[in-house]
Design an enzyme around this catalytic site. Structure first.
Site, short mmCIF file in Angstrom:
data_model
loop_
_atom_site.label_atom_id
_atom_site.label_comp_id
_atom_site.label_asym_id
_atom_site.label_seq_id
_atom_site.Cartn_x
_atom_site.Cartn_y
_atom_site.Cartn_z
N GLU A 150 7.86 9.13 0.09
CA GLU A 150 8.59 8.30 -0.88
C GLU A 150 10.07 8.67 -0.86
O GLU A 150 10.90 7.87 -1.25
CB GLU A 150 8.09 8.45 -2.33
CG GLU A 150 6.76 7.84 -2.63
CD GLU A 150 6.33 8.12 -4.07
OE1 GLU A 150 5.14 8.38 -4.26
OE2 GLU A 150 7.17 8.09 -4.98
N GLU A 173 20.80 6.39 -8.76
CA GLU A 173 22.02 6.44 -7.91
C GLU A 173 23.09 5.49 -8.44
O GLU A 173 24.25 5.58 -8.06
CB GLU A 173 21.68 5.99 -6.49
CG GLU A 173 20.69 6.85 -5.77
CD GLU A 173 19.25 6.42 -6.02
OE1 GLU A 173 18.42 6.59 -5.14
OE2 GLU A 173 18.95 5.91 -7.14
N GLU A 184 10.13 14.61 -11.73
CA GLU A 184 8.87 14.84 -11.00
C GLU A 184 8.93 13.87 -9.83
O GLU A 184 8.54 12.71 -9.93
CB GLU A 184 7.67 14.56 -11.89
CG GLU A 184 6.36 15.07 -11.29
CD GLU A 184 5.80 14.15 -10.24
OE1 GLU A 184 6.29 14.20 -9.07
OE2 GLU A 184 4.93 13.36 -10.56
N ARG A 198 -0.41 18.89 -13.32
CA ARG A 198 0.97 18.44 -13.15
C ARG A 198 1.65 18.32 -14.50
O ARG A 198 2.71 18.88 -14.75
CB ARG A 198 0.96 17.09 -12.44
CG ARG A 198 2.21 16.25 -12.56
CD ARG A 198 1.90 14.78 -12.24
NE ARG A 198 3.05 13.91 -12.34
CZ ARG A 198 3.42 13.30 -13.48
NH1 ARG A 198 2.73 13.49 -14.59
NH2 ARG A 198 4.48 12.52 -13.49
#
Ligand SMILES: NC(=[NH2+])NCCC[C@H]1O[C@@H](n2cnc3c(N)ncnc32)[C@H](O)[C@@H]1O
Length: 423
Positions: free
Chosen positions: A209, A186, A200, A110
């Site tokens: 999630e 946000e 990620e 990753r």
């Protein structure tokens, strides 16, 4: 200290809340999900307590639990709907500790993939404005500052880890380029639009999630026209598979333990072990009964938050070798397009033919395994249905029909099963 410990052992049961998911190893450890309520009966050691989840007993790691406060209990008496549908306290609480960041940073496949994305786009990143959404420890932002010369990287992190991320940025001499902003993506204000939005965000089965919602909202608000999304696209891949060792461990076990017939427990085993998906499953390539197939594809430029409520995919698999159809396994692949027109994309594939990642794969066990032969077909659909109340959760519904290739039997076995992830 000893006396105190004994007293604790005798204490009356207390209610604790799980700070994050735990998959119990061995038969006497209890698995649970973030937010679950557990009743702790005794604390034989500082690390492991004896507890019960909905009446099922087992050992649990004390570090995963937080005592339910008297206020919370009072609140529950008053109004259970006060629970936050995003469970942000548990969610960002768990990301405020190192455990998950250590797991992600230890995942070489990753982390090296994100490093490769920055490295291979180093020249194009010069003077660009970058947003790293959910930066965690800031690893991607540090790669940007270390391997390229962006004009600025806004590293956005909602959890208390942000304070340490600022220290890491300073410790590595990147404070000229990287600005850490603590808050939800946000809600935070950036001073300018961004050229690149990197994050990620992928969870189990790609979407668990639902951090992707935050990425889409930030895209709509902060990504300039013509800006680049990293990842640029994502695909959920599915394959019908054998899972003989898991089936043997959880179901066949009850047939003759120590020469006894424990099969009356099998309905309980099916309920307890096969109702929810098994995440962190490692499928062997040989367990694939067919060629895997991408069943859901997401374009990060056009995907809308409303699309996340229900995502559907169809499949038609041709069985390539005879075996036992125990269930389906799912994984995901994401692509990072090049900043240079025509440049090569970078791929992160979490499937069985790639380096294992911390996501591993997700196994959906059928209630009853079915023998299949080469030439049979398995057709059907998958639906990811977002939980209307618990916004980080979803239910995965699989519907399948098996068409036997041998003419004499027209048995078209069909089935459907819904798997909550995790509520
Ligand atoms: N791949 C994942 N499944 N999780 C890995 C990234 C998660 C990181 O992003 C942070 N994070 C998640 N959502 C947000 C958000 N809306 N705003 C800011 N940080 C966030 C979270 O606190 C954690 O540090």
């Amino acid at each position: 200290m000893e006396a105190e410990k004994e007293d604790e052992d005798e204490a009356s049961p207390e209610e604790y809340v799980a700070l994050s998911d735990f998959i119990g190893g061995g038969s006497d450890q209890l698995s649970f999900s973030s937010g679950d309520r557990l009743v702790v009966h005794s604390k034989p050691s500082a690390e492991w307590w004896w507890a019960a989840l909905q009446g099922v007993p087992g050992y649990v790691p004390a570090s995963y639990l937080r005592l339910v406060t008297a206020e919370e209990e009072e609140e529950e008496e008053e109004d259970v709907s006060s629970e936050d549908p995003w469970q942000d306290e548990e969610y960002f609480g768990s990301y405020g500790t190192l455990r998950l960041h250590l797991e992600m940073l230890s995942d070489k496949s990753r982390t090296e993939t994100y490093r490769q994305v920055i490295l291979s786009n180093s020249a194009s990143l010069k003077n660009k404005v970058v947003m790293d959404l959910g930066c965690g420890t800031g690893i991607i932002s540090l790669f940007c500052a270390q391997l390229a010369q962006p004009s600025v990287v806004y590293a956005v992190e909602a959890s208390s880890m942000a304070d340490y991320t600022r220290q890491l940025v300073k410790q590595n001499g990147c404070e000229e380029v990287v600005t850490v902003l603590q808050g939800r993506a946000e809600e935070i204000e950036l001073p300018e639009q961004v050229d690149v939005l990197v994050s990620e965000w992928m969870g189990n089965c790609l979407l668990f999630e639902f951090m992707v919602e935050s990425v889409l909202q930030a895209r709509d608000r902060w990504l300039r026209d013509g800006g680049v999304m990293w990842p640029s696209s994502a695909a959920l891949t599915l394959v019908p598979c054998q899972a003989d060792s898991y089936y043997t461990e959880k179901m066949a076990f009850w047939e003759r333990p120590y020469g006894l017939d424990f099969t009356p427990l099998q309905p309980l085993a099916q309920q307890e072990f096969f109702t929810k998906p098994k995440f962190s499953h490692l499928i062997e390539p040989d367990d694939c009964l067919t060629t895997p197939c991408d069943v859901i594809c997401l374009d990060m430029y056009t995907l809308q938050v409303r699309d996340l409520e229900e995502m559907k995919g169809q499949f038609h698999f041709c069985v390539e070798k005879s075996g036992v159809f125990h269930g389906f396994t799912a994984w995901f692949t994401v692509h990072f397009e090049s900043l240079e027109a025509g440049g090569a994309a970078v791929e992160l594939n979490t499937g069985p033919d790639s380096e294992p990642t911390h996501w591993k794969q997700t196994l959906f066990m059928l209630d009853r395994p079915v023998s299949v032969c080469a030439g049979d077909s398995i057709s059907g659909s998958i639906v990811l249905h977002r939980n209307p109340v618990w916004r980080r959760h979803m239910t995965v519904t699989l519907q399948w029909s098996i068409n036997s290739s041998t003419e004499d039997t027209d048995n078209c076995q069909a089935g459907t099963k819904s798997f909550p992830m995790w509520r």
